[in-house]
Design a protein around this motif. Structure first.
Motif, PDB file in Angstrom:
ATOM      1  N   ALA A 266      69.612  65.112  88.514  1.00 51.06           N
ATOM      2  CA  ALA A 266      70.530  66.218  88.801  1.00 51.06           C
ATOM      3  C   ALA A 266      71.509  65.856  89.917  1.00 51.06           C
ATOM      4  CB  ALA A 266      69.725  67.455  89.186  1.00 51.06           C
ATOM      5  N   THR A 267      71.025  65.157  90.940  1.00 48.83           N
ATOM      6  CA  THR A 267      71.875  64.791  92.074  1.00 48.83           C
ATOM      7  C   THR A 267      72.995  63.845  91.645  1.00 48.83           C
ATOM      8  OG1 THR A 267      70.000  65.041  93.586  1.00 48.83           O
ATOM      9  CG2 THR A 267      71.897  63.779  94.375  1.00 48.83           C
ATOM     10  N   THR A 269      74.247  63.302  88.609  1.00 50.50           N
ATOM     11  CA  THR A 269      75.174  63.946  87.675  1.00 50.50           C
ATOM     12  C   THR A 269      76.147  64.866  88.401  1.00 50.50           C
ATOM     13  OG1 THR A 269      73.483  63.863  85.942  1.00 50.50           O
ATOM     14  CG2 THR A 269      75.328  65.377  85.620  1.00 50.50           C
ATOM     15  N   MET A 270      75.629  65.683  89.308  1.00 49.35           N
ATOM     16  CA  MET A 270      76.467  66.651  90.012  1.00 49.35           C
ATOM     17  C   MET A 270      77.498  65.944  90.903  1.00 49.35           C
ATOM     18  SD  MET A 270      75.297  69.617  92.694  1.00 49.35           S
ATOM     19  CE  MET A 270      74.648  68.372  93.812  1.00 49.35           C
ATOM     20  N   LEU A 273      80.230  64.034  88.892  1.00 43.57           N
ATOM     21  CA  LEU A 273      81.163  64.960  88.253  1.00 43.57           C
ATOM     22  C   LEU A 273      82.138  65.546  89.271  1.00 43.57           C
ATOM     23  CD1 LEU A 273      81.945  66.303  85.593  1.00 43.57           C
ATOM     24  CD2 LEU A 273      80.304  68.121  86.109  1.00 43.57           C
ATOM     25  N   LEU A 274      81.630  65.939  90.445  1.00 48.55           N
ATOM     26  CA  LEU A 274      82.508  66.507  91.471  1.00 48.55           C
ATOM     27  C   LEU A 274      83.510  65.473  91.975  1.00 48.55           C
ATOM     28  CD1 LEU A 274      79.954  68.639  93.540  1.00 48.55           C
ATOM     29  CD2 LEU A 274      81.744  69.474  91.996  1.00 48.55           C
TER      30      LEU A 274
END
Length: 482
Positions: A266-267, A269-270, A273-274
């Motif tokens: 999750a870390t 990917t987030m 993307l940002l």
């Protein structure tokens, strides 16, 4: 060969590397297996590349969408994925086959090495623990090599290929992924050390349980004779409870390790993307989509490696226990080359023989004796005076700490193993029956003896020949008839 050696255990991957060196069958055809794994890894990264091309050159390009080009790319990708599936399947089959063959070889090597050790070394370890070395410990290694070994190989190759493609698309985003992964690697390293110690404790508790079970079964008549059933069951329950406790704590730590993979996923990917949306200029939609696909393909093998790390700890723990057996120097000269013995009756001569068991005083001191050929000599003494020890020294089941023993005038250490076993007999005070027929047990030391010779042996020893009157005669299986 016991557990409390005080030595620092070798690391997980060093233990597995040493297994590859010790067992040649595990290395057989490894180059072809790696080549198949490379094909499988390359095929998986085709999808994000295709997505980038379709989006930037067909969907978002000016003019009508080139459906023919899109369909052609789709067909090409399908063929590549089929080839990838075949290559991965073949790599898995080859690895599983090598694992079964190699670890069978490892079991045989361990048995053979145990036979080159004196009975002193063998008897110093609990029988159930020794059985665990060549059964459950080897099974754990086989499960890792046949499953985890393939995943370790495929996942490592996929990570390298994915990172290379990431750099090709946007090196800035690649640095973000690498930085987060480096921090996660430090966490994994800490978990690896914790799990290494935990799985070593588990393998020790498994050996304790198997030893207790083996003793309870082998000593069943004695347990019943002394009415010790409750005490024996309580001891067995305590060993099994200790094994459960060790396994529970270990699997709880492993579960915590698995949960960190989800947090890592999750870390990454987030943050990627940002940064791709708001931190960089000139990133096309196709490039960002392709990069996110690559991130997903990077995370998947990392998560597999985390799971494989747990399997590797179990396997390495088994490897370390087996290597502790193989590292014990062989102290018996049981080899095919050497001197022969004279034919006929043999004399026995002992000069200055001394022997002591570990952590104890001398059992035999300055033994000087000559037993002429053809004679009969009785060795008498109190319990613990060394009668059985002396007999084992004469047949090279033990080695004296000092002095020399000669059989038929030949130094005992120089006698060929095959010659010694065929001309010098030792009848242990503890009887043992193999799970076979009566005839097979009688002819165990002379496999080619026929039934007439077996019955002759019964007659020579003055044993009741009632076995010959049974329906199956001497071919009855041991234990089937009272």
């Amino acid at each position: 060969m016991g557990e409390g050696t005080g030595e620092r255990p070798i690391g997980t991957f060093r233990a597995l590397q040493r297994t590859l060196r010790v067992v040649p069958a595990l290395r057989a055809g490894l180059g072809a297996t790696i080549a198949l794994a490379v094909v499988g890894a390359v095929g998986r990264v085709v999808i994000p590349v295709t997505m980038q091309v379709v989006i930037d050159r067909h969907v978002l390009a000016s003019g009508a969408v080139d459906l023919g080009g899109v369909m052609g790319l789709g067909a090409l990708v399908l063929l590549v994925l089929l080839a990838t599936a075949v290559a991965n399947r073949r790599a898995q089959i080859r690895m599983a086959t090598a694992a079964a063959s190699g670890l069978s070889q490892l079991q045989v090597m361990t048995f053979a090495h145990l036979h080159r050790l004196s009975t002193l070394h063998v008897q110093s370890e609990r029988r159930g623990a020794m059985v665990a070395r060549v059964t459950s410990d080897v099974q754990e290694i086989q499960q890792f090599v046949s499953w985890g070994g393939v995943n370790l190989l495929l996942s490592t190759l996929r990570i390298l290929l994915v990172v290379a493609l990431m750099v090709y698309y946007r090196w800035e985003l690649t640095l973000v992924v690498v930085a987060i992964t480096f921090g996660y690697a430090l966490v994994l390293r800490w978990f690896q050390r914790v799990l290494q110690r935990a799985y070593d404790r588990v393998r020790m508790r498994v050996a304790d349980s198997m030893a207790a079970i083996g003793e309870a079964i082998a000593g069943l008549p004695t347990v019943r004779a002394y009415g010790a059933e409750d005490r024996t069951r309580a001891r067995l329950r305590a060993r099994l409870a200790a094994q459960f406790s060790a396994e529970y704590r270990t699997h709880r730590s492993a579960a915590a390790l698995f949960s960190t993979a989800e947090i890592f996923s999750a870390t990454v990917t987030m943050i990627v993307l940002l940064v791709g949306l708001f931190g960089l200029d000139g990133v096309s939609a196709g490039t960002l989509v392709a990069f996110m696909f690559l991130v997903n393909q990077f995370i998947e093998p990392v998560q597999t490696l985390v799971e494989t790390l747990d399997q590797a700890q179990v396997a390495a723990s088994g490897v370390r226990r087996i290597l502790r057996v193989l590292d014990v120097p062989a102290d018996l000269n049981d080899r095919d080359e050497g001197s022969g013995l004279p034919s006929g009756p043999l004399s026995v001569e002992a000069r200055g023989v001394r022997f002591a068991y570990p952590r104890g005083g001398d059992v035999l001191t300055d033994i000087d004796v000559v037993i002429p050929s053809g004679g009969r000599t009785a060795i008498v003494g109190e319990t613990g005076s060394g009668k059985t020890t002396f007999a084992k020294l004469l047949v090279r089941l033990l080695r004296p700490a000092a002095g020399e023993i000669r059989i038929g005038g030949v130094p005992l250490d120089d006698v060929r193993a095959s010659t010694l076993r065929s001309q010098v007999a030792f009848v242990p005070q503890e009887g043992f029956l193999f799970n076979s027929t009566v005839a097979d047990n009688v002819r165990y030391g002379r496999p080619h003896a026929d039934d007439a010779q077996v019955l002759e042996a019964f007659a020579d020893l003055g044993l009741n020949p009632w076995l010959a009157t049974l329906p199956d005669g001497i071919h009855s299986r041991v234990g089937q008839r009272g």
